[in-house]
Design a protein around this motif. Structure first.
Motif, short mmCIF file in Angstrom:
data_model
loop_
_atom_site.label_atom_id
_atom_site.label_comp_id
_atom_site.label_asym_id
_atom_site.label_seq_id
_atom_site.Cartn_x
_atom_site.Cartn_y
_atom_site.Cartn_z
N PRO A 72 11.00 -24.51 13.69
CA PRO A 72 11.12 -24.04 12.31
C PRO A 72 12.32 -23.12 12.14
N ALA A 73 13.00 -23.26 11.01
CA ALA A 73 14.22 -22.48 10.77
C ALA A 73 14.31 -22.12 9.29
N PRO A 74 15.03 -21.05 8.97
CA PRO A 74 15.36 -20.79 7.57
C PRO A 74 16.25 -21.91 7.05
N THR A 75 16.16 -22.17 5.75
CA THR A 75 16.83 -23.35 5.20
C THR A 75 17.56 -23.00 3.91
N VAL A 76 18.75 -23.59 3.76
CA VAL A 76 19.58 -23.41 2.57
C VAL A 76 19.68 -24.74 1.83
N VAL A 77 19.48 -24.70 0.52
CA VAL A 77 19.58 -25.89 -0.33
C VAL A 77 20.91 -25.86 -1.07
N TRP A 78 21.67 -26.94 -1.00
CA TRP A 78 22.87 -27.10 -1.82
C TRP A 78 22.48 -27.72 -3.16
N VAL A 79 22.98 -27.19 -4.26
CA VAL A 79 22.79 -27.80 -5.57
C VAL A 79 24.18 -27.97 -6.19
N SER A 153 6.88 -28.48 2.52
CA SER A 153 5.95 -29.44 3.12
C SER A 153 6.33 -29.79 4.54
N ARG A 154 7.49 -29.33 5.00
CA ARG A 154 7.99 -29.68 6.33
C ARG A 154 7.60 -28.61 7.34
N ASP A 155 7.19 -29.06 8.53
CA ASP A 155 6.81 -28.11 9.59
C ASP A 155 8.02 -27.42 10.19
N ASP A 156 9.23 -28.00 10.03
CA ASP A 156 10.41 -27.39 10.64
C ASP A 156 11.17 -26.47 9.69
#
Length: 307
Positions: A72-79, A153-156
């Motif tokens: 699992p990691a912090p996540t950045v979304v591009w828009v 919803s993702r485990d990672d």
């Protein structure tokens, strides 16, 4: 003095070109134009996963998930912005001066710093489904909420460590969607717009003295389509509800269509804003987007501190 035959012959041609440009620009503003995908994250040596999820109103959205690693990691979304796709922009496809915008450098830098990245096509862009007309934020916010819901919803993905980079209309999209996607940790918003100001400046720049009339007439089109009226849009309103997230705004000082004053107003309404970075860009709106390409260390540093 009467006009020469040459002047009389040129004038109708100029009018015809002007009408064609007006029709083309109006269609781009309302319907959009899909920029084909010609590259993938593999170009930067990044492994990625093809993903499909849905906006909150059911529109199918397609993108790529680039994992930081196996856990699992912090996540950045591009828009992305208007007429772009999940990779950024390819110049030369529109009847106005644009520039390439490349998301890969910052995506690679974020990945190497330990962040997963989700980059996806908004509705009416790239390979995602249709939702018309374009609203430059209010309806596209449903796409952003769908993206965040999918990530959770993702485990990672660490569910409470999600951030975003919103570019131009994508910045508006993040602001409109964020109140329904909280908690969010860190949002980098590059050159957001108040649509009345942007449309007026853009139309006058492209269509001359009658541009303002054309810009104001957009409300009629949107009213007929039962869509949010451009004249009533103000991203400062949803920005005031983005609680708990640290927000950094960026605005190019040479932007002829957006203004520092508008971005400062949005920033002032945001509960946890770091203010506005006045990016020293030469004249042109697209030059301000170079922040995410040329200042990748600052982009990563922002998320390192707040995400």
């Amino acid at each position: 003095m009467s006009r020469s035959r040459t002047d009389q012959a040129v004038s109708p041609r100029k009018r015809e070109r002007g009408i064609r440009k007006l029709v083309h620009l109006s269609r781009l503003m309302i319907v959009g134009s899909r920029l084909p995908l010609t590259r993938t994250p593999a170009e930067a040596g990044l492994a990625y996963e093809e993903v499909v999820f849905h906006a909150t109103d059911g529109v199918e959205l397609k993108g790529w998930f680039i994992p930081a690693g196996t856990g699992p990691a912090p996540t950045v979304v591009w828009v992305h912005g208007w007429l772009w796709n999940r990779m950024g922009n390819v110049a030369g496809r529109v009847p106005f001066r644009d520039r390439d915008v490349d998301f890969l450098p910052a995506t690679k830098a974020l990945h190497d710093a330990g962040y997963s990245v989700l980059t996806f096509d908004l509705a009416n862009h790239g390979e995602s489904g249709d939702r018309r007309p374009l609203t430059f934020g209010p309806w596209e916010g449903r796409d952003f909420v769908g993206a965040v819901t999918y990530l959770r919803s993702r485990d990672d993905v660490i569910a409470d460590r999600i951030g975003a980079i919103g570019m131009a209309a994508g910045g508006n999209t993040v602001l409109y969607g964020a109140p329904e996607a909280l908690p969010l940790r860190a949002l980098l918003i590059v050159q957001p717009t108040k649509l009345t100001v942007f449309n007026d400046n853009f139309a006058r720049d492209q269509l001359g003295r009658f541009g303002s009339v054309v810009a104001r007439s957009m409300d009629v089109v949107y009213w007929l389509r039962r869509a949010p009226l451009p004249s009533r849009q103000n991203p400062a309103i949803p920005a005031a509800r983005v609680r708990g997230a640290t927000v950094q705004y960026v605005q190019g000082v040479g932007d002829p269509w957006g203004t520092i004053a508008v971005v400062e107003d949005i920033s002032a309404a945001t509960p946890h804003s770091l203010g506005v970075i006045r990016y020293p860009s030469p004249p042109g709106r697209y030059e301000g987007y170079r922040y995410v390409m040329d200042d990748t260390a600052d982009v990563v540093g922002f998320f390192d501190r707040y995400l």
